[in-house]
Design a protein around this motif. Structure first.
Motif, PDB file in Angstrom:
ATOM      1  N   THR A   1       0.854  -1.242  -0.016  1.00 41.57           N
ATOM      2  CA  THR A   1      -0.014   0.097   0.124  1.00 41.57           C
ATOM      3  C   THR A   1       0.903   1.296  -0.020  1.00 41.57           C
ATOM      4  N   PHE A   2       0.574   2.315  -0.937  1.00 39.89           N
ATOM      5  CA  PHE A   2       1.207   3.381  -0.889  1.00 39.89           C
ATOM      6  C   PHE A   2       0.496   4.407  -0.213  1.00 39.89           C
ATOM      7  N   VAL A   3       1.202   5.265   0.651  1.00 39.28           N
ATOM      8  CA  VAL A   3       0.459   6.230   1.508  1.00 39.28           C
ATOM      9  C   VAL A   3       0.480   7.756   0.524  1.00 39.28           C
ATOM     10  N   THR A   4      -0.694   8.218   0.416  1.00 32.84           N
ATOM     11  CA  THR A   4      -0.564   9.207  -0.492  1.00 32.84           C
ATOM     12  C   THR A   4      -1.043  10.426   0.299  1.00 32.84           C
ATOM     13  N   ASP A   5      -1.505  10.435   1.496  1.00 33.13           N
ATOM     14  CA  ASP A   5      -1.736  11.542   2.409  1.00 33.13           C
ATOM     15  C   ASP A   5      -2.238  11.250   3.928  1.00 33.13           C
ATOM     16  N   THR A   6      -1.379  11.959   4.732  1.00 35.79           N
ATOM     17  CA  THR A   6      -1.566  11.562   6.181  1.00 35.79           C
ATOM     18  C   THR A   6      -2.457  12.671   6.654  1.00 35.79           C
TER      19      THR A   6
ATOM     20  N   LYS B   1      -4.122  12.509   9.825  1.00 27.71           N
ATOM     21  CA  LYS B   1      -3.962  12.411  11.181  1.00 27.71           C
ATOM     22  C   LYS B   1      -2.821  11.482  11.478  1.00 27.71           C
TER      23      LYS B   1
ATOM     24  N   ILE C   1     -13.196   9.789   6.290  1.00 28.16           N
ATOM     25  CA  ILE C   1     -12.197  10.532   7.125  1.00 28.16           C
ATOM     26  C   ILE C   1     -12.671  11.380   8.299  1.00 28.16           C
TER      27      ILE C   1
ATOM     28  N   VAL D   1      -3.933   7.216  13.755  1.00 29.66           N
ATOM     29  CA  VAL D   1      -3.247   7.498  12.349  1.00 29.66           C
ATOM     30  C   VAL D   1      -4.403   7.438  11.302  1.00 29.66           C
ATOM     31  N   ILE D   2      -4.566   8.471  10.641  1.00 33.96           N
ATOM     32  CA  ILE D   2      -5.410   8.236   9.481  1.00 33.96           C
ATOM     33  C   ILE D   2      -4.606   8.510   8.064  1.00 33.96           C
ATOM     34  N   GLN D   3      -4.552   7.563   7.275  1.00 34.18           N
ATOM     35  CA  GLN D   3      -3.716   7.710   6.094  1.00 34.18           C
ATOM     36  C   GLN D   3      -4.568   7.385   4.752  1.00 34.18           C
ATOM     37  N   LYS D   4      -4.575   8.099   3.626  1.00 24.43           N
ATOM     38  CA  LYS D   4      -5.200   7.763   2.581  1.00 24.43           C
ATOM     39  C   LYS D   4      -4.004   6.992   1.663  1.00 24.43           C
ATOM     40  N   ALA D   5      -4.676   6.032   0.783  1.00 27.41           N
ATOM     41  CA  ALA D   5      -3.449   5.233  -0.096  1.00 27.41           C
ATOM     42  C   ALA D   5      -3.994   4.794  -1.160  1.00 27.41           C
ATOM     43  N   ILE D   6      -2.883   4.192  -1.878  1.00 32.26           N
ATOM     44  CA  ILE D   6      -3.468   3.325  -3.163  1.00 32.26           C
ATOM     45  C   ILE D   6      -2.508   2.010  -3.128  1.00 32.26           C
TER      46      ILE D   6
ATOM     47  N   ILE E   1      -5.756   3.551   5.625  1.00 26.01           N
ATOM     48  CA  ILE E   1      -5.190   2.993   6.925  1.00 26.01           C
ATOM     49  C   ILE E   1      -5.330   3.740   7.950  1.00 26.01           C
TER      50      ILE E   1
END
Lengths: 155, 155
Positions: free
Chosen positions: A144-149, A151, B90, B101-106, B112
């Motif tokens: 999984t590639f993180v695109t935005d954090t 929180k 979110i 922790v909250i992360q957007k991903a592809i 996540i």
């Protein structure tokens, strides 16, 4: 005057309050913390020394914006084949400078890796292939590639 | 004397060296950093101010030992159903104090979550059910419980 229980090994209310403030800003000085908690600098420094010594504070660190620094951040959820010696796998990965986080786990995955690399998919593919090749006994792999954090809190 | 390029917006070698030192110990003083980097306190403080202002330093924080504090730590890898508005999901999760922790991903997962809760499986089950109920449009969910953190670096 040493308060009752102050020297004991248990975590007290003041410890938790110090930890929560440091989680928001690890650069607060003893003076800042003492003022915020209405106590003395000596007491704050004594509690923090103890939290560091006991390993309850593992590290003071900085959370950077990987994107601005030109990095991609990948999360690898790995399930090793039954019977694999996870500790020897970890030993091999520990020195890899792209592998930033190594965690043992139970559940969907039993090994979690965080990998930082350049924002170049070809180069990142090479780095990830090299890592997964070293693990070898993989039963299942989720990348999984993180695109935005949105929180990021630690406490 | 202001060095050439010092005021420009690009990240320089000194910035990277400061960030790497702070990643190892975010409590280093300007004086410590200046000595380690053979420069002046003024220059260190100027660079750090800029790194904070530009959002390259997102946060100075503490990495605690969750186990000693009585917490369990769970990682949720979520794949949302196609067409789900991830930002509204979110928004709902942001205020939940167990969600650290909250992360957007592809990739394998597109959301996540890191969830901290008490070391009580029944209570943790309740917390995780509440969170996943709020997300609702889940296509796939991987839950992993961290049992040991062997390496934790941010840079």
């Amino acid at each position: 005057m040493v308060e009752v229980g102050e020297m004991a090994d248990k975590i007290t209310g003041i410890d938790i309050r110090i930890l929560k403030l440091l989680a928001k800003n690890a650069r607060l000085t003893y003076k800042d913390l003492a003022e915020l908690l209405d106590t003395t600098r000596q007491r704050v420094s004594r509690r923090m020394d103890r939290l560091e010594r006991n390993g309850i504070i593992k590290k003071y660190t900085v959370i950077p914006d990987y994107d601005s620094l030109g990095y991609m951040y990948a999360l690898l959820g790995i399930t090793l084949k039954p019977g694999t010696d996870i500790d020897s796998v970890i030993e091999v990965l520990k020195e890899n400078e792209n592998v930033k986080v190594i965690q043992k786990a139970i559940g969907s995955h039993n090994l979690i890796l965080h990998v930082a690399g350049p924002k170049d998919m070809k180069e990142m593919d090479r780095i990830l292939s090299e890592i997964t090749k070293k693990v070898h006994a993989i039963d299942r792999l989720d990348i999984t590639f993180v695109t935005d954090t949105i929180k990021f809190e630690t406490l």
